[in-house]
Design a protein around this motif. Sequence first.
Motif, mmCIF file in Angstrom:
data_model
loop_
_atom_site.group_PDB
_atom_site.id
_atom_site.type_symbol
_atom_site.label_atom_id
_atom_site.label_comp_id
_atom_site.label_asym_id
_atom_site.label_seq_id
_atom_site.Cartn_x
_atom_site.Cartn_y
_atom_site.Cartn_z
ATOM 1 N N SER A 144 36.283 33.983 44.461
ATOM 2 C CA SER A 144 36.453 33.617 43.059
ATOM 3 C C SER A 144 36.869 34.849 42.273
ATOM 4 O O SER A 144 37.075 35.923 42.846
ATOM 5 C CB SER A 144 35.148 33.024 42.494
ATOM 6 N N ARG A 145 36.968 34.694 40.960
ATOM 7 C CA ARG A 145 37.344 35.820 40.109
ATOM 8 C C ARG A 145 36.192 36.820 40.025
ATOM 9 O O ARG A 145 35.035 36.440 39.896
ATOM 10 C CB ARG A 145 37.720 35.327 38.715
ATOM 11 N N GLY A 146 36.532 38.102 40.065
ATOM 12 C CA GLY A 146 35.528 39.146 40.150
ATOM 13 C C GLY A 146 34.516 39.132 39.026
ATOM 14 O O GLY A 146 33.343 39.446 39.234
ATOM 15 N N SER A 190 36.238 39.091 45.654
ATOM 16 C CA SER A 190 36.897 39.003 44.355
ATOM 17 C C SER A 190 38.398 38.763 44.513
ATOM 18 O O SER A 190 39.066 39.419 45.317
ATOM 19 C CB SER A 190 36.668 40.301 43.575
ATOM 20 N N ASP A 197 41.859 38.929 42.398
ATOM 21 C CA ASP A 197 42.496 39.467 41.191
ATOM 22 C C ASP A 197 43.796 38.700 40.961
ATOM 23 O O ASP A 197 44.881 39.151 41.331
ATOM 24 C CB ASP A 197 42.757 40.964 41.368
ATOM 25 N N GLN A 215 31.135 37.320 39.657
ATOM 26 C CA GLN A 215 30.239 37.694 40.754
ATOM 27 C C GLN A 215 28.753 37.676 40.360
ATOM 28 O O GLN A 215 27.909 37.284 41.179
ATOM 29 C CB GLN A 215 30.618 39.076 41.300
#
Length: 347
Positions: A38-40, A57, A59, A43
């Motif tokens: 998923s998108r960092g 992550s 990007d 987290q």
Amino acid sequence: MAHILVIRFSALGDVAMTIPVIYSLAVQYPQHEITVLSRGMLQPLFQGLPSNVNFVSADLTGEHKGLWGLNTLYSEVKRLHIDYVADFHNVLRTKYLRLRFRMAGVSVAFIDKGRKGKRKLVRRRNKVLENQKSSFRRYADVLEKLGFPVLLNFTSIYGEGKGDFSLIEPVTGPKNDGVKWIGIAPFAKHEGKVYPIELQEQVIAHFANCPDIKVFLFGGGAKEQAVFDSWMSKYPTVMSMIGKLNMNTELNLMSHLDVMLSMDSANMHLASLVNTPVVSVWGATHPYAGFMGWKQLPINAVQLDLPCRPCSVYGQKPCFRKDYACMRDIKPEQIIDKVEGMLLLSR
């Protein structure tokens, strides 16, 4: 031991809704490794999950942007020796990634978003007001297709407890006996999901004048900060959390709230992840679309029965009536009564 890759990009609320499902998977299949892609920035949502859950992550606006970037991302994740891919998103990016994995002999499954039923729910005429399958169940269905059925059994990212209060007390101050803490998240991405600010202020004013209640405002961005600053100048007991907490400490604070008042927005889902009851306000959208917060009850949703609603699954469509009556006709007293009822239950 198998290695399961779960993919979900998109908005904060959508990713937050994966947590109860991934937690259940991790607990019920402890012998398997689970990696979330998923998108960092998201987290922190996964840090309270069992140790067999990892995070990678993506990007998507930088290194992994475009077709070249997706190929780079695929190569990076492939090195983890993935055995199963659960696509919880099913958009162009994830379709491409799962195609690459399938071509490499990896078992893949993807979410059925139930678009047909949702179209019937929001169409202008002859609406079919049927409660659609929740996103939690749709995510779990993907895992079942891969051979990993799960019983959704999740309470909070903090287990049966709350976050470490010492980490937030320097910002919030102590929580004194007899004082109730209310979180209010008055904004959402689309106008059809936002209770009018002048009416919302009446709700704020009511609780700000209660000596046994402390109000915390949740939001982000310059526009929201300006509104919060205005409210705090009028109601000194109200505190804005903008810029004071990161995602970890914001979740921590939410776990210590007695109730959260939120629109149909990410904050409803964040509060749900820490087992905090939510009073949610719905306008253009509807809980029947399947996006109610985890274990939140429909009875705690404030909404009006209008022939035109719901008109949108996600709230992005402009109001064809031009007046957003679905929100503007909700009286502040309706929201206040619902919140006060929840506070009585928490005593």
